[in-house]
Design a protein around this motif. Structure first.
Motif, short mmCIF file in Angstrom:
data_model
loop_
_atom_site.label_atom_id
_atom_site.label_comp_id
_atom_site.label_asym_id
_atom_site.label_seq_id
_atom_site.Cartn_x
_atom_site.Cartn_y
_atom_site.Cartn_z
N GLY A 1 0.79 -1.23 0.00
CA GLY A 1 0.00 0.00 0.00
C GLY A 1 0.82 1.27 0.00
N ALA B 1 -1.22 -4.31 -2.66
CA ALA B 1 -2.34 -3.95 -1.80
C ALA B 1 -2.48 -2.44 -1.84
CB ALA B 1 -2.09 -4.41 -0.36
N PRO B 2 -3.69 -1.91 -1.80
CA PRO B 2 -3.86 -0.45 -1.81
C PRO B 2 -3.68 0.14 -0.42
CG PRO B 2 -6.00 -1.51 -1.83
CD PRO B 2 -4.98 -2.62 -1.88
N ASP C 1 -3.58 5.77 -1.94
CA ASP C 1 -3.93 5.28 -3.27
C ASP C 1 -5.41 5.52 -3.58
OD1 ASP C 1 -1.36 4.09 -4.00
OD2 ASP C 1 -1.77 2.65 -2.41
N LEU D 1 -11.36 3.28 -4.87
CA LEU D 1 -10.17 2.63 -5.43
C LEU D 1 -10.33 2.32 -6.91
CD1 LEU D 1 -9.20 0.17 -2.55
CD2 LEU D 1 -7.87 2.11 -3.35
N PHE E 1 -7.04 2.98 -8.79
CA PHE E 1 -6.09 1.94 -8.40
C PHE E 1 -6.43 0.64 -9.12
CE2 PHE E 1 -5.15 -1.77 -5.82
CZ PHE E 1 -3.82 -1.59 -5.45
N ARG E 2 -7.69 0.27 -9.12
CA ARG E 2 -8.11 -1.00 -9.72
C ARG E 2 -7.98 -0.99 -11.24
NH1 ARG E 2 -13.78 -1.39 -7.72
NH2 ARG E 2 -13.86 -3.07 -9.29
N TYR F 1 -4.23 -1.98 -11.21
CA TYR F 1 -3.78 -3.17 -10.49
C TYR F 1 -4.84 -4.26 -10.35
CZ TYR F 1 0.15 -0.21 -9.28
OH TYR F 1 1.25 0.62 -9.35
N ASP G 1 -8.91 -5.34 -5.50
CA ASP G 1 -8.29 -4.83 -4.27
C ASP G 1 -8.22 -5.92 -3.20
OD1 ASP G 1 -10.76 -4.86 -2.72
OD2 ASP G 1 -11.34 -3.04 -3.77
N THR G 2 -8.91 -7.05 -3.43
CA THR G 2 -8.89 -8.17 -2.50
C THR G 2 -8.86 -9.45 -3.32
OG1 THR G 2 -10.14 -6.91 -0.85
CG2 THR G 2 -10.12 -9.32 -0.62
N ASP H 1 -7.55 -4.91 0.54
CA ASP H 1 -7.77 -3.52 0.91
C ASP H 1 -8.35 -3.48 2.31
OD1 ASP H 1 -8.66 -0.83 1.10
OD2 ASP H 1 -10.56 -1.35 0.10
#
Length: 538
Positions: free
Chosen positions: A177, A204-205, A209, A221, A224-225, A228, A231-232, A246
């Motif tokens: 993160g 991991a965020p 982020d 997120l 971010f997603r 990447y 998030d989980t 996350d």
């Protein structure tokens, strides 16, 4: 016993029948034997492979087919099984996910997730043999936290390039993160730097982020997603199962804020995944915000969520938690006081930051900032080594430039730093002493000292600021102009500092100070410094 293929086929048929009224999409998981990232003639489907939308998990049938009911705004992903590796995307990240977006979504500064026509996709797995009986080496970076293109260069030169030059072999990488510091446009630069290591990298965020212009946690997120993916998610190797998630709950009102915790959909995924996760492997949880409260008297991770998570983890005999966020280092062993009910305490390693104190402090001759953290730990990265028996070892690796600005008052190596007065009056009251900052120290660490090769004696653990960093703070205060772009971190009480008084009843002259530390993973470590006793007239 029903075979994996027939069980997968049955589950596939039952799930399709039960949800026949819902829109479905279909894809295939196949053996990408030539590793080119696309399915070629003769590459067979793989049965029993798990695909998830972050809440439900479905299995592929005997032909490798899976079906999902797509959810707008979700991130679909393959749970990589042990014994396989994944092809890489153009940016070097492993290719195991698809973002599902039917509409434009909220307008966000950093773009969020764009529309996509695809709702399911094919996933290729590249067979990988001969790994199960070998140790797994994992690079662990917490908080690269770059706020500018210059910081990305600091990250590349201080963290990535020394690893790349050394050819330091690893099979997996984790970032815990705060990949960047609010400027999400820096992701491509960061990914390009990390990709030089040639290692599949999981992210991991963190709280930096987030899309801070999002109006709800569910959208915080999206940008971010877009880069990447989920998030989980889960990722499996022969030695360990990794669950990356996350744990930043965004609270946009009345002003942007956050707290540590988990969402309902994350618990749904964890319950389904952990129900069948093999317990012979080490289970590694990777997240940003620590599970322990980082501020006295304040709930920084929701206690109800922690207790619910601990209940899910209780059946697992081997669990390691990796967290970041603190820009300091410590080992916490959860027990009944924090809600853990397992047979043995739960180990959480709160990993120090790659950026240290936010890339602050005096720069060395190469232009790299000292960046020592507030607990006196030099910036750097961790390594996690997991054996075939699921036992693990941890180590901390300072960046090459780390701690140089403090060396005028101390001596250091990769494991500890010693701070001692240079001169004392012979016969003075023995109140001045030597401090040992043991970067990977724990409350039960054995730290000992001897003078001039004499008897080893225990040092005392103290929760005080690192004196070398206090001295650096004093130099910053006395300077008439800034000594670096930002001052050094303000020294705060360290969780891994030991102290012992220095004898003043020895002969006048030079005396050697030797300190040894018994690291449970890296073995005995020693460091030597010295002090001088001087006769002084009244």
């Amino acid at each position: 016993m029903r075979s994996i293929a027939s069980a997968a086929a049955l589950l596939f048929a039952l799930s399709a029948t039960a949800a026949s009224a819902a829109p479905r999409c279909e894809g295939t998981v196949y053996a990408d034997r030539n590793g080119n990232g696309r399915r070629d003639p003769g590459e067979a489907g793989l049965a029993g492979q798990r695909v998830s939308d972050g809440e439900t998990i479905v299995l592929s049938d005997a032909q490798g087919r899976y079906r999902l009911s797509p959810r707008d705004g979700s991130s679909q992903f393959l749970i990589k099984p042990a014994g396989y590796r994944l092809p890489s995307r153009d940016n070097g990240l492993p290719d195991y996910w698809l973002n599902v977006r039917d509409d434009d979504g909220p307008a966000l500064k950093y773009g969020g997730i764009p529309r996509s026509a695809a709702q399911c996709r094919d996933y290729g797995l590249i067979p990988q043999r001969g790994q199960a009986d070998q140790p797994l080496d994992v690079l662990v970076f917490a908080d690269p936290q770059t706020k500018s293109a210059l910081d990305v260069e600091h990250y590349r030169r201080a963290i990535v390039e020394p690893l790349a030059r050394a050819g330091a072999a690893a099979q997996l990488g984790l970032s815990l993160g705060d990949i960047t510091h609010d400027d999400l446009s820096l992701y491509p630069r960061l990914n390009a730097a990390t990709a030089r290591l040639g290692v599949p990298w999981l992210h991991a965020p963190g709280n930096h982020d987030l899309d801070f212009d999002a109006t709800r946690d569910e959208d915080s997120l999206l940008s971010f997603r877009h880069v990447y993916g989920p998030d989980t998610y889960a990722w499996e190797e022969a030695q360990a199962n990794f669950v990356v998630f996350d744990d930043v709950v965004y609270r946009p009102q009345p002003k942007p804020d956050y707290i540590g915790g988990l969402r309902a959909d994350q618990f749904a995924f964890l319950e389904r995944y952990l129900a069948d996760a093999p317990k012979r492997r080490l289970l590694v949880l990777a997240m940003h915000i620590p599970l322990f409260d980082t501020a006295p008297g304040r709930e920084t991770f929701r206690h109800a969520d922690r207790e619910r998570l601990f209940a899910l983890l209780r059946p697992f005999p081997r669990v390691l938690v990796l967290s970041g966020h603190s820009h300091a280092q410590r080992h916490v062993f959860h027990d009944a006081a924090s809600g853990w009910q397992g047979a043995a305490p739960l180990h959480e390693y709160n990993v120090g930051a790659a950026c240290g104190a936010f890339w602050s402090g005096v720069r060395d001759a190469q232009g790299l900032p000292d960046a020592t953290m507030s607990d006196g730990t030099p910036n750097g990265y961790a390594r996690l080594r997991i054996g075939a028996d699921a036992r693990y070892a941890l180590s901390w690796h300072p960046a090459p430039s780390a701690g140089r600005a403090l060396d005028a008052d101390s001596v250091a190596n990769a494991h500890l730093r010693l701070y001692a007065p240079k001169t004392l009056r012979r016969g003075s009251y023995p109140i001045r002493g030597v401090y040992a900052n043991v970067f990977m120290g724990r409350e039960d660490s054995r730290v000992e000292l001897r003078i001039d090769g004499g008897e080893w004696k225990p040092m005392r653990r103290v929760e005080q600021p690192d004196p070398a960093l206090l001295a650096e703070n004093a130099r910053d205060d006395a300077a008439e102009r800034l000594r670096g772009y930002d001052r050094a971190a303000i020294a705060m009480p360290s969780a891994h500092l030991w102290n012992a008084a220095l004898p003043t009843d020895l002969a006048a002259g030079e005396h050697a100070i030797e300190v040894r530390v018994f690291d449970p993973w890296q073995g005995e470590q020693r460091l030597v410094t010295g002090y001088r006793l001087i006769e002084a007239a009244p």
